[in-house]
Design a protein around this motif. Sequence first.
Motif, PDB file in Angstrom:
ATOM      1  N   UNK A 173      25.153  -4.131  73.666  1.00 47.95           N
ATOM      2  CA  UNK A 173      23.854  -4.152  74.324  1.00 47.95           C
ATOM      3  C   UNK A 173      22.830  -4.862  73.440  1.00 47.95           C
ATOM      4  N   UNK A 230      20.338 -12.572  76.682  1.00 48.12           N
ATOM      5  CA  UNK A 230      21.098 -12.457  77.940  1.00 48.12           C
ATOM      6  C   UNK A 230      20.622 -11.229  78.690  1.00 48.12           C
ATOM      7  N   UNK A 277      27.151 -15.291  68.148  1.00 47.46           N
ATOM      8  CA  UNK A 277      26.235 -15.221  69.286  1.00 47.46           C
ATOM      9  C   UNK A 277      24.811 -14.904  68.851  1.00 47.46           C
ATOM     10  N   UNK A 278      24.660 -14.323  67.693  1.00 52.54           N
ATOM     11  CA  UNK A 278      23.334 -13.881  67.273  1.00 52.54           C
ATOM     12  C   UNK A 278      22.737 -14.753  66.172  1.00 52.54           C
ATOM     13  N   UNK A 285      23.492  -7.051  71.213  1.00 49.52           N
ATOM     14  CA  UNK A 285      23.850  -8.480  71.258  1.00 49.52           C
ATOM     15  C   UNK A 285      23.205  -9.170  72.445  1.00 49.52           C
ATOM     16  N   UNK A 286      23.358  -8.526  73.601  1.00 50.01           N
ATOM     17  CA  UNK A 286      22.815  -9.148  74.804  1.00 50.01           C
ATOM     18  C   UNK A 286      21.310  -9.345  74.683  1.00 50.01           C
ATOM     19  N   UNK A 287      20.627  -8.323  74.211  1.00 51.96           N
ATOM     20  CA  UNK A 287      19.174  -8.433  74.104  1.00 51.96           C
ATOM     21  C   UNK A 287      18.799  -9.509  73.096  1.00 51.96           C
TER      22      UNK A 287
END
Lengths: 228, 228, 225, 361, 361
Positions: A184, A192, C114-115, A186-188
């Motif tokens: 979660x 995303x 990804x970050x 990561x998504x934020x």
Amino acid sequence: MLSELDSSAILLTLKLAGLTTFILLLIAPPLAWWLAHSQRIFRPLIEALVALPLILPPTVLGFYLLIAFSPDNPFGQFWLSLTGSQLAFSFSGLLIASIIYSLPFVVQPLQSAFANLQKEYLEVGAMLGFNGPERFYRVLLPMLLPSFIIAGGLGFAHTIGEFGVVLMIGGNIPGETQLVSIALFDHVESLEYGQAHLLSLLLLGFSMALLVVIYGLLQKRQRALQYA
Amino acid sequence: MLSELDSSAILLTLKLAGLTTFILLLIAPPLAWWLAHSQRIFRPLIEALVALPLILPPTVLGFYLLIAFSPDNPFGQFWLSLTGSQLAFSFSGLLIASIIYSLPFVVQPLQSAFANLQKEYLEVGAMLGFNGPERFYRVLLPMLLPSFIIAGGLGFAHTIGEFGVVLMIGGNIPGETQLVSIALFDHVESLEYGQAHLLSLLLLGFSMALLVVIYGLLQKRQRALQYA
Amino acid sequence: DFAPIKVAVASNFRNSLTEIAANYTVQSGQKVLISSASSGTLYNQIRHGAPFDLFLSADQKRAQLIEQSALGVKGSRFTYAQGQLAFWVPRQQAKVDLTTLKQYSGRFAIANPRLAPYGLAAEQALKALHLWRQFSYVQGANISQTYQFIESGNVEAGLVAYAQLLQNPLLKAEQYYLLPAHLHQPIVQQGVLLAAAKQPEKVQQFIDYLISAEVQALLREKGYL
Amino acid sequence: MLRFDLSKKLGETELLPLLHFKGQIQLTGICTLFGDSGAGKTSLVRALAGLDDDFSGSVCFKSNSWQGEKHFVRTEKRKIGIVFQEPRLFPHLDVLANLQLAGKKADAPLYTIKQLAEILGFSDLLHKRSRQLSGGQKQRIAIARAILRAPELLIMDEPLASLDKPSRLELLPFIKKLGEQIPTLYITHNMQELFYLSRQMLLIDRGRVEAIGDPNLLFLDARLSLVKHAHSGLLIEVNKITWQPMFAMASGRIDGQAILLTGYQEREEKALPDKLQIKVASKDIIIATRPIKHSSLQNCLQVTILQIEPLVAGVALLTLTTGKQKLLAKITRKSLIELKLQPNLVVFAYIKAMSIVGEAE
Amino acid sequence: MLRFDLSKKLGETELLPLLHFKGQIQLTGICTLFGDSGAGKTSLVRALAGLDDDFSGSVCFKSNSWQGEKHFVRTEKRKIGIVFQEPRLFPHLDVLANLQLAGKKADAPLYTIKQLAEILGFSDLLHKRSRQLSGGQKQRIAIARAILRAPELLIMDEPLASLDKPSRLELLPFIKKLGEQIPTLYITHNMQELFYLSRQMLLIDRGRVEAIGDPNLLFLDARLSLVKHAHSGLLIEVNKITWQPMFAMASGRIDGQAILLTGYQEREEKALPDKLQIKVASKDIIIATRPIKHSSLQNCLQVTILQIEPLVAGVALLTLTTGKQKLLAKITRKSLIELKLQPNLVVFAYIKAMSIVGEAE
Ligand SMILES: Nc1ncnc2c1ncn2[C@@H]1O[C@H](COP(=O)(O)OP(=O)(O)OP(=O)(O)O)[C@@H](O)[C@H]1O
Ligand SMILES: Nc1ncnc2c1ncn2[C@@H]1O[C@H](COP(=O)(O)OP(=O)(O)OP(=O)(O)O)[C@@H](O)[C@H]1O
Ligand SMILES: [Mg+2]
Ligand SMILES: [Mg+2]
């Protein structure tokens, strides 16, 4: 809809939260009992120690755990020689960290209940022939069931949401240490938002459903106790 | 030794934790009482809602609070029109976020105590002429003092260590919203271990001292109750 | 007046910026307030009204997104640093080089691709070397976590930022291997002036200082390109 | 005047599906609540105190309506002092603090803590916690607490149940005196307490008020559930009390017939009351068809037999009258047959023992 | 045999600085613990049950040492059934579940739940929770719980204190019978219960065991703290019981003199016991210097006056003997003077009333 990673993260999270809660419900009651009733001079110290993981920001706590888990250090070394595998970046490591971190949340509602318990009922338990452990599960547990549920619920919820510590010592390994909270995050972080909202909703929905059911049963029992 | 920024962060943290705990100790008891005793059908839902902030990782919770606090949204707008200043990135915003996030930690130990309370004693309170609030502070509070202290201590400790939410909501602005937890995180992130260790030690030492004193007083009272 | 400039900086550059800003304050008398977090967090905060004047992202993408939105000043985007990747094996006795990397087996620490831009670069480089499938990875949420994984002894090797290595006083030259820059897209760290800035000229002066030759030379010493 | 009409459904499957209490009592002195275990005494006083809002109906105390269709005065506003069936002292406070708390909302208590400690005999216990007290000690402190509340109505639920007999006998006069200052509802299973304390009795049976009235009359009424207690004795009024210095004893008259009062403490002549109430147990009466001489029997009344009832096997109960007052006498069937007793016969009733119950008004 | 020597310091400033209980009792039937409120009865039985480990000393039950210098058998291993002074039912369980829990560790209970429910009269309450029970109902269930534990020793702390008299009278024979199956320590403030139940009495006064022995003898001993209760009556043994069908009454002999037993229920002739114990209250004895005729007085014993003591003003207490057994009689000073009574005089003692206490062994 939900990526494969996300769904395996959900399963892993449930496993971790379930196991942590289970183990905490074994460890916490005797500790809480001791904290509620001991007259030892060092009790306040232990009591403060239990609350200590709360004081440090999770990431920082995770950092120190990382150092402790390292094979360079006695504890990490001990574990390595005992199990043959490293503690950091493993499910076991996550479990230990979660237990440490969620301990106060399970101990303190229990301690709060135990501190107000009337010992009279335990005397009845002894009179009926129950020894210490039997008194726990035949008298204390059923009598203070609401507190056990509250304590377990708090520990469970907190383990699900925990993030700083597991991020640090988990290493985000899919299927092993990648939890929903991290996914979660990561998504934020990677903007995303759609997936973040979806996963949040799912997590909240599921947890809510679970908690509502448990708390509902608790309420039903309470009603039975008072009005049946 | 301690940088100026760090010491202003400590002061700010103490202010925030103190205020949050104070406000929570006002809000939480009635809520916990209601949760412990209401027979409303939607009680389990509210109970789950209180625990909800725990489920989401703090950063994610902070993200959603950020959205809610934004002047684009009704709540943020309302606040802006009410106070003339923005909620996010302000001390008030931090305070509100901390209250939301630490609420379960204060509510649940209290709820745990209230659920097992024998109502008989409140009847005595009513007989003695005390109305609802008076019964709270003349009967409930002194009788369940250990639980209030446990609840307050947990809330306080947690507010000190909280980090994900306040980082998101506060914006880490030195002197304004930079808390110890964030400063500590910063030190760890920027590999300034010396300062990190120092700050950790200080934070732990201070918090431990505070908790040991409080818990020690509690134990002393308990001893008096049983053996005096 | 002396209202400070509020800079939002990605965590990995906080250290360097603190030093640069201190110099700047001595030179110009202008105070600089530094707030740090991950670039993603800063981005989200800025989108929701954070009162910053300048955004120094750890990557190009987020700076671009801000510039294109109403929150940034169009055309104000600039590169303030470019990172380098280093392969670090602190416990290695012999000199670490590309062969060491190729022969390495075991857990490998990188930043989350990804970050973190360093993570993405690490992925690109390892793919270019056809080594991507060779390792099992432990990912840090950011490059400093990755560094800590290795430093604490929990992982033996990994790809970290060269700038971090240079901060370590115990570092020996044999322990690391600097990856050639062509193996991955450049790790450009870009900044953008924010539309909310109350005194854009003062901020622009600071930006100018940041990209001045003097500062850039300092950054090269610190491990940036 | 306390008027109430209260009911509560307990559920169809219950032993008592419905509690319904209706009645009105005078607020002078002590009104005793009497009834079997589980009859509903505690339920009634709790409802009157406003502690059970499942009861619907009405309660009127003096000129105030405490409960009605649309309103409900909370317990804390009713100014009721309650001695609960269990002591319920606060465990976190010592005795003194428990009692001080009771004074917080009291306007003008009749007694100070110190006075009560002396009267109720707990002066040495003021700094003990509830856990450190014996059952009887707790009860005495609970009584003091209720008094310190300075209530307008006092409710006591078996307050003396776990006290030894001497302490109980010591406290009863105090409670009786208190009842004259504060109207009191007093639950007890003890008939001695009942007869000594009350001028008015509320008989509870299976969730209802079965009767309200003078204990003497109720115990005479064989239609009531009291029948299982009856035949133990009745109260009799004695007047024209005078002192007989020779025998260190008081004498008086029952419907004109002389009687010696055993067991009455020595008093100065002028302090003697005009009238006294005594209780004569039915088994303490000896029936003779001719006067008895040369015996320790001192008190003889000439009475008329009103009624003869068989009781358990071998025992009969006689109802006798001295004119206005009634007496019960238990004798064996054997005596009944040998003495050929019949209603309307005039016989000699010798009173072997009596207890002085109090001064009549 | 239960032997104990237990002491506990309560603190110098306490009313009772030290509790010290030493004694030994026979484990046949019921041993009553009697003493003032706060004397230490509850403290003693708690120490015997192992519930207060602040007591040091020794306890021996039959051939087992429960407590000694170096060992302490925990309560759960002592197999003691306790009826606490407060009922202490588990609030989260209904009556049935409370009772079932008691059977979990019981080897072979003497009664089933169903039987006890009938005997103790709570068959209709099995599905109620503790909150829904009246005080007396809770006590009855607490009694059942202690029995279901199948204990080797039963401790009851004022178990009937909040029951109405008819229920109490109904339960007493059951408790007496139970006491013959399980040795029982029984705390009570009620002298009727004491005399009815016990062959052995443990007198507790101010934190010590003052005396152990036959209640009859203890109540005769003016040196004990019992003096404030005494003079109320003594137990007498009656033998050679036979049935008198004409009067529906049993008769028997006291030291050879005939007596009629009032209040003894009808029984078949062959079911009559050999011996009975009766209690004669001292106020129920009438002294005459010549036989009394034409009265309902049935029972006359020829007795010798042993002792004459002044009691309160106007009343004297006579100790009489029928040969082997003793009787107390309370008479007025007036009678004493008029009848010219003196020690060693032989007089007629008429027994007006008696209560059958039980079958003697
Ligand atoms: N909440 C309740 N739900 C169901 N039944 C109840 C409830 N409260 C009381 N009862 C029943 O109502 C009856 C009356 O109870 P109450 O406590 O008033 O008796 P009591 O007259 O005070 O008896 P005691 O002398 O034994 O104290 C009892 O049979 C009890 O089981
Ligand atoms: N923990 C304690 N600390 C100090 N004193 C105590 C403690 N427990 C009991 N006592 C005192 O010891 C005495 C005996 O108490 P106990 O409860 O044994 O009396 P009891 O004979 O059972 O009286 P009752 O008939 O009123 O129940 C009392 O004076 C009491 O105040
Ligand atoms: Mg009752
Ligand atoms: Mg007692």
